[in-house]
Each structure stands twice: as structure tokens, then as C-alpha cells.
Write a protein that holds these residues in place. Structure first.
Motif, PDB file in Angstrom:
ATOM      1  N   LEU A 165      29.439  62.667  80.143  1.00 27.00           N
ATOM      2  CA  LEU A 165      29.815  62.075  79.098  1.00 27.00           C
ATOM      3  C   LEU A 165      31.144  62.117  78.768  1.00 27.00           C
ATOM      4  O   LEU A 165      32.050  61.386  78.586  1.00 27.00           O
ATOM      5  CB  LEU A 165      29.089  62.627  77.772  1.00 27.00           C
ATOM      6  CG  LEU A 165      27.686  62.074  77.531  1.00 27.00           C
ATOM      7  CD1 LEU A 165      26.891  63.250  76.438  1.00 27.00           C
ATOM      8  CD2 LEU A 165      27.590  60.558  77.418  1.00 27.00           C
ATOM      9  N   GLU A 166      31.625  63.411  79.045  1.00 32.75           N
ATOM     10  CA  GLU A 166      33.347  63.593  79.350  1.00 32.75           C
ATOM     11  C   GLU A 166      33.904  62.568  80.213  1.00 32.75           C
ATOM     12  O   GLU A 166      34.948  61.929  79.900  1.00 32.75           O
ATOM     13  CB  GLU A 166      33.830  65.016  79.710  1.00 32.75           C
ATOM     14  CG  GLU A 166      35.159  65.357  79.543  1.00 32.75           C
ATOM     15  CD  GLU A 166      35.532  66.520  80.203  1.00 32.75           C
ATOM     16  OE1 GLU A 166      36.066  67.354  79.603  1.00 32.75           O
ATOM     17  OE2 GLU A 166      35.141  67.035  81.471  1.00 32.75           O
ATOM     18  N   ASP A 167      33.351  62.536  81.216  1.00 33.18           N
ATOM     19  CA  ASP A 167      33.761  61.444  82.422  1.00 33.18           C
ATOM     20  C   ASP A 167      33.845  59.883  81.765  1.00 33.18           C
ATOM     21  O   ASP A 167      34.634  59.240  81.642  1.00 33.18           O
ATOM     22  CB  ASP A 167      33.079  61.623  83.644  1.00 33.18           C
ATOM     23  CG  ASP A 167      33.211  62.947  84.504  1.00 33.18           C
ATOM     24  OD1 ASP A 167      34.079  63.487  84.175  1.00 33.18           O
ATOM     25  OD2 ASP A 167      32.547  62.988  85.355  1.00 33.18           O
ATOM     26  N   GLU A 168      32.642  59.604  81.296  1.00 32.99           N
ATOM     27  CA  GLU A 168      32.459  58.329  80.522  1.00 32.99           C
ATOM     28  C   GLU A 168      33.553  58.212  79.275  1.00 32.99           C
ATOM     29  O   GLU A 168      34.097  56.973  79.206  1.00 32.99           O
ATOM     30  CB  GLU A 168      31.017  58.255  79.970  1.00 32.99           C
ATOM     31  CG  GLU A 168      30.873  56.759  79.328  1.00 32.99           C
ATOM     32  CD  GLU A 168      31.040  55.523  80.190  1.00 32.99           C
ATOM     33  OE1 GLU A 168      31.071  54.481  79.780  1.00 32.99           O
ATOM     34  OE2 GLU A 168      30.818  55.718  81.345  1.00 32.99           O
ATOM     35  N   LEU A 169      33.821  59.021  78.486  1.00 30.26           N
ATOM     36  CA  LEU A 169      34.570  58.907  77.361  1.00 30.26           C
ATOM     37  C   LEU A 169      36.038  58.867  77.859  1.00 30.26           C
ATOM     38  O   LEU A 169      37.027  58.250  77.511  1.00 30.26           O
ATOM     39  CB  LEU A 169      34.585  60.191  76.438  1.00 30.26           C
ATOM     40  CG  LEU A 169      33.290  60.282  75.671  1.00 30.26           C
ATOM     41  CD1 LEU A 169      33.201  61.830  75.133  1.00 30.26           C
ATOM     42  CD2 LEU A 169      33.201  59.316  74.606  1.00 30.26           C
ATOM     43  N   GLU A 170      36.457  59.533  79.048  1.00 28.48           N
ATOM     44  CA  GLU A 170      37.508  59.449  79.635  1.00 28.48           C
ATOM     45  C   GLU A 170      37.769  58.077  80.254  1.00 28.48           C
ATOM     46  O   GLU A 170      38.978  57.275  79.939  1.00 28.48           O
ATOM     47  CB  GLU A 170      37.757  60.492  80.925  1.00 28.48           C
ATOM     48  CG  GLU A 170      39.029  60.177  81.342  1.00 28.48           C
ATOM     49  CD  GLU A 170      40.034  60.961  80.611  1.00 28.48           C
ATOM     50  OE1 GLU A 170      41.209  60.262  80.814  1.00 28.48           O
ATOM     51  OE2 GLU A 170      40.295  62.059  80.475  1.00 28.48           O
ATOM     52  N   ARG A 171      36.790  57.584  80.905  1.00 28.10           N
ATOM     53  CA  ARG A 171      36.961  56.146  81.350  1.00 28.10           C
ATOM     54  C   ARG A 171      36.795  55.140  80.233  1.00 28.10           C
ATOM     55  O   ARG A 171      37.960  54.059  80.326  1.00 28.10           O
ATOM     56  CB  ARG A 171      35.684  55.797  81.969  1.00 28.10           C
ATOM     57  CG  ARG A 171      35.551  54.369  82.810  1.00 28.10           C
ATOM     58  CD  ARG A 171      34.395  54.091  83.251  1.00 28.10           C
ATOM     59  NE  ARG A 171      33.350  53.732  82.380  1.00 28.10           N
ATOM     60  CZ  ARG A 171      33.204  52.691  81.639  1.00 28.10           C
ATOM     61  NH1 ARG A 171      34.238  51.507  81.956  1.00 28.10           N
ATOM     62  NH2 ARG A 171      32.158  52.332  80.895  1.00 28.10           N
ATOM     63  N   GLN A 172      36.609  55.218  79.130  1.00 28.92           N
ATOM     64  CA  GLN A 172      36.690  54.471  77.989  1.00 28.92           C
ATOM     65  C   GLN A 172      37.896  54.653  77.089  1.00 28.92           C
ATOM     66  O   GLN A 172      38.329  53.885  76.100  1.00 28.92           O
ATOM     67  CB  GLN A 172      35.670  54.545  77.111  1.00 28.92           C
ATOM     68  CG  GLN A 172      34.355  54.015  77.791  1.00 28.92           C
ATOM     69  CD  GLN A 172      33.021  53.764  76.629  1.00 28.92           C
ATOM     70  OE1 GLN A 172      33.301  53.930  75.610  1.00 28.92           O
ATOM     71  NE2 GLN A 172      31.996  54.137  77.093  1.00 28.92           N
ATOM     72  N   GLY A 173      38.700  55.664  77.321  1.00 26.65           N
ATOM     73  CA  GLY A 173      39.819  56.223  76.699  1.00 26.65           C
ATOM     74  C   GLY A 173      39.535  56.669  75.404  1.00 26.65           C
ATOM     75  O   GLY A 173      40.334  56.546  74.381  1.00 26.65           O
ATOM     76  N   LYS A 174      38.244  57.476  75.254  1.00 27.85           N
ATOM     77  CA  LYS A 174      38.077  57.923  74.022  1.00 27.85           C
ATOM     78  C   LYS A 174      37.850  59.240  73.777  1.00 27.85           C
ATOM     79  O   LYS A 174      37.454  59.914  72.919  1.00 27.85           O
ATOM     80  CB  LYS A 174      36.468  57.268  73.620  1.00 27.85           C
ATOM     81  CG  LYS A 174      36.516  55.606  73.445  1.00 27.85           C
ATOM     82  CD  LYS A 174      35.175  55.289  73.009  1.00 27.85           C
ATOM     83  CE  LYS A 174      35.082  53.793  72.910  1.00 27.85           C
ATOM     84  NZ  LYS A 174      33.763  53.187  72.798  1.00 27.85           N
ATOM     85  N   LEU A 175      38.401  59.899  74.965  1.00 28.99           N
ATOM     86  CA  LEU A 175      38.178  61.408  75.161  1.00 28.99           C
ATOM     87  C   LEU A 175      38.939  62.104  74.188  1.00 28.99           C
ATOM     88  O   LEU A 175      38.220  63.126  73.381  1.00 28.99           O
ATOM     89  CB  LEU A 175      38.384  61.745  76.516  1.00 28.99           C
ATOM     90  CG  LEU A 175      38.152  63.679  76.875  1.00 28.99           C
ATOM     91  CD1 LEU A 175      36.650  63.885  76.491  1.00 28.99           C
ATOM     92  CD2 LEU A 175      38.624  63.781  78.338  1.00 28.99           C
ATOM     93  N   GLU A 176      39.856  62.034  73.773  1.00 28.65           N
ATOM     94  CA  GLU A 176      40.728  62.517  72.803  1.00 28.65           C
ATOM     95  C   GLU A 176      40.312  62.417  71.402  1.00 28.65           C
ATOM     96  O   GLU A 176      40.361  63.046  70.560  1.00 28.65           O
ATOM     97  CB  GLU A 176      42.129  62.049  72.692  1.00 28.65           C
ATOM     98  CG  GLU A 176      43.120  62.471  73.921  1.00 28.65           C
ATOM     99  CD  GLU A 176      42.994  64.152  74.194  1.00 28.65           C
ATOM    100  OE1 GLU A 176      43.160  64.719  72.918  1.00 28.65           O
ATOM    101  OE2 GLU A 176      42.706  64.502  75.110  1.00 28.65           O
TER     102      GLU A 176
END
Length: 369
Positions: free
Chosen positions: A145-156
Motif C-alpha cells: 500500500l505504501e508503494d501504491e500511495l507513492e505511485r498515486q502521489g498520496k503517501l504524504e
């Protein structure tokens, strides 16, 4: 505390069986240390464990559900990753643990013991295996999920949400919890409301003393029936749905005594009708009370809905509906970007939410001014 990296954490409660929401099993898993199951009944103070894990990220699924019971036994994270909330922000349509593990990792979790009585002792071996599986894949799920959020620009964005959960103080006790009795909308008169209050309090005392779920002592529907009927005696009470001879004379007398206490109260001590919660009135009344506010809300809702759809996340995670209502009902005197941002921050919106929603609300408020 052995091992390295984040720690997967879960807790099992006995909701519907026992009084309160205490933890009856705590599950942990960490790379290099494996899984551990802890009985908080036998080890009720896990402060030492929490101290040993200080500084480590905790991985929980739907953290707000488990954190209260974990805090009760001395466990509180300094940082966390919530896989359920991460799934929402990433736009997954189903965010239950089983669905997330299956959709993201391709594994099917064992089902069948989610609603059992976890206060049972000893816990059966199949239940323990089921509980261990709840943390078995949490670390892998977190990483994916961290990778997916990073891909979507939502990790921060997610990190801001996780920090807010970890730092949030415990929720205050509910005021007048008896008002949440199911079916309360049928109770109109103050004397009847007093009966609900007396029966609710009597039931709560019995449930706490016996350590059982209040619903197992007396159902909400029975409380409402007694409030509406105002029975004159035990015989009349026994005839009502939810009461009956199977309860036993002593129990029936106890409930009738609560009814009599409510009937004997002077008018000055009867509960008042439910107070309107602080904040704006229900939106359905806005068109009559303040047409301009209704127009602002309509424009804001449309804009927020469209943005949430573009970002592939639920509207309530983008910004809470209550925050939108409050801003639209009582906007800043001068609508400027900084004024709207300050207003949103005052209602608890996170920086990323203000950044995304602020410009939309500025336009909605200005267009309907």
C-alpha cells in the motif's frame, strides 16, 4: 521488541458478549521475531511492551477501532500505518482486511471466527490460528500500500492522516448515552424519556456488574416498549414485548422499579428533548432558513464530489461533510484563500486536505456571495 522494522498489531474484543470494549487478545508480528499472541487478561499491563516498541511504526487495520482498548492496557504507538485508511485513500472499493489482503496480495484469509466470544478461556486452537493470521500479512500489505500511495502521489497525505490518529487524545465519554437507545425516535414525551433513562441506567449497572453486553441483559426494543406503555405494575410490564416470565420475578421487579422512579420524578427533573448538536442545522432546512447558505452548500458539495471522484477516494476522507457544512453555514466574513484555509484548519482539516479543498470552497463561497 526483538526483530526489525515495523510491528503488525491487532486486538480482539468480545463485543456483544462482555461489558465494554476491553481487549481479550493482542497479536503482534515483526520481521525477525515472528508472531506472538498475548493474553491481556493474564497480563493486564503491557506498558513495558509498549515502551520496548517505542519509536517503531505500528501497523494496524482500522486503527481507531483497536487503539482505545490497546491504550487501556498501556499500549500506544508513537507512529502508525493504518492499512484500512491507506486502502480508502488509494481508492480501493472494499477495505476490510480480508478483501485488502486478497486484492493486494492475492491471499484468502481464513474466515469464520470474527464474531466469536474472545473472552472464552482457554481459547480454542483454531481461534488462535485465525487471530495469528490477522497479523501474518499486515507487514506485506503495508509495504504494498505504501508503494501504491507513492505511485498515486498520496503517501504524504496518508502520513498526515496516520500522524493525526496517533496523536489524537482519547474520545471524551458520551453525554447522555441513553439517548442513543435504538428506537428512541418513537419516544416523544419527557416522562417517557425519563423511563428510557432509568431503564438504560439500571441495565448498564447490571451489565457492568455481571460483565456482559447490555443487550444481553435487556434489549433496546424492550426499553422503548416500556417507555411508551408506562406499565402500572409488574403484570403489565410482563405483557410487553421483550419482557416475560422467563426473566424471573426478581428481574421484572427491578425493571418495574426503574419505571416507577421515572414516573415519580417531578417535572423539573424530567429530561429535556434532545438538544440540537452544536453547529449548523440539518441541511434539509437550509433553503428556508438561509437560501444563500443552501446555495453555498450545493456548490461546495458538487465541487468536493467531483474532486473526490478524480482522486479516487471517498468524499469523507477528502474532507468531512461536517466541515463543509460548517464552512458553508458560517463562512469567513471576507472570503479569501487564507481566511478559508484558517477556517478549515480550525475545524481540524489536515494540511493536504486544505491544499486540495481550500480553492474549491473559495470558489463556491465567492460564486454564491
Amino acid at each position: 521488541a526483538a526483530g526489525t522494522g515495523p510491528v503488525a498489531v491487532d486486538a480482539e474484543r468480545a463485543s456483544g458478549y462482555r461489558y465494554g470494549q476491553r481487549a481479550y487478545l493482542v497479536q503482534l508480528r515483526r520481521d525477525g521475531a515472528g508472531s506472538a499472541l498475548i493474553d491481556p487478561v493474564g497480563c493486564p499491563d503491557l506498558t513495558g511492551l509498549s515502551t520496548a516498541l517505542a519509536g517503531s511504526e505500528w501497523i494496524l487495520h482500522a486503527a481507531t477501532q483497536d487503539l482505545p482498548c490497546l491504550r487501556d492496557i498501556g499500549m500506544a504507538p508513537t507512529s502508525l500505518f493504518d492499512t484500512e485508511l491507506a486502502g480508502r485513500l488509494a481508492g480501493f472499493p472494499r477495505v476490510g482486511l480480508g478483501a485488502m489482503v486478497e486484492n493486494v496480495l492475492g491471499y484468502a484469509l481464513e474466515k469464520g471466527h470474527s464474531a466469536v466470544d474472545w473472552s472464552t478461556r482457554p481459547l480454542p486452537e483454531p481461534w488462535l490460528r485465525y487471530a495469528a493470521l490477522d497479523v501474518e500479512l499486515l507487514i506485506d500489505l503495508r509495504d504494498a500500500l505504501e508503494d501504491e500511495l507513492e505511485r498515486q502521489g498520496k503517501l504524504e497525505w496518508a502520513r498526515e492522516e496516520f500522524d493525526a490518529i496517533a496523536s489524537a487524545p482519547p474520545a471524551p465519554p458520551r453525554k447522555d448515552p441513553w439517548r442513543r437507545t435504538s428506537g428512541m425516535h418513537k419516544v416523544r414525551r419527557r416522562r417517557q424519556m425519563a423511563v428510557v433513562r432509568e431503564l438504560w441506567n439500571a441495565r448498564d449497572q447490571v451489565a457492568q456488574r455481571r460483565d456482559v453486553s447490555p443487550g444481553k441483559v435487556l434489549g433496546d426494543a424492550a426499553i422503548v416498549e416500556a417507555a411508551l406503555a408506562l406499565p402500572a405494575n409488574v403484570a403489565a410490564l410482563t405483557a410487553l414485548p421483550g419482557f416475560g416470565h422467563r426473566m424471573g420475578r426478581r428481574q421484572l421487579e427491578q425493571w418495574q422499579a426503574a419505571v416507577e422512579r421515572a414516573k415519580a420524578l417531578p417535572e423539573s427533573e424530567l429530561p429535556q428533548p434532545g438538544q440540537q448538536p452544536a453547529g449548523p442545522p440539518p441541511p434539509r432546512s437550509w433553503a428556508d432558513k438561509d437560501p444563500a447558505a443552501a446555495a453555498r452548500l450545493s456548490a461546495a458539495r458538487t465541487a468536493v464530489s467531483e474532486l473526490a471522484e478524480r482522486l479516487h477516494m471517498p468524499q469523507e476522507n477528502l474532507i468531512t461533510p461536517d466541515t463543509v457544512r460548517r464552512v458553508c453555514w458560517e463562512p469567513p466574513k471576507v472570503v479569501t484563500p487564507s481566511a478559508v484555509e484558517d477556517t478549515l484548519a480550525g475545524y481540524g482539516a489536515r494540511h493536504w486536505q486544505i491544499e486540495q479543498v481550500g480553492p474549491l470552497l473559495v470558489r463556491a463561497l465567492a460564486a454564491t456571495a
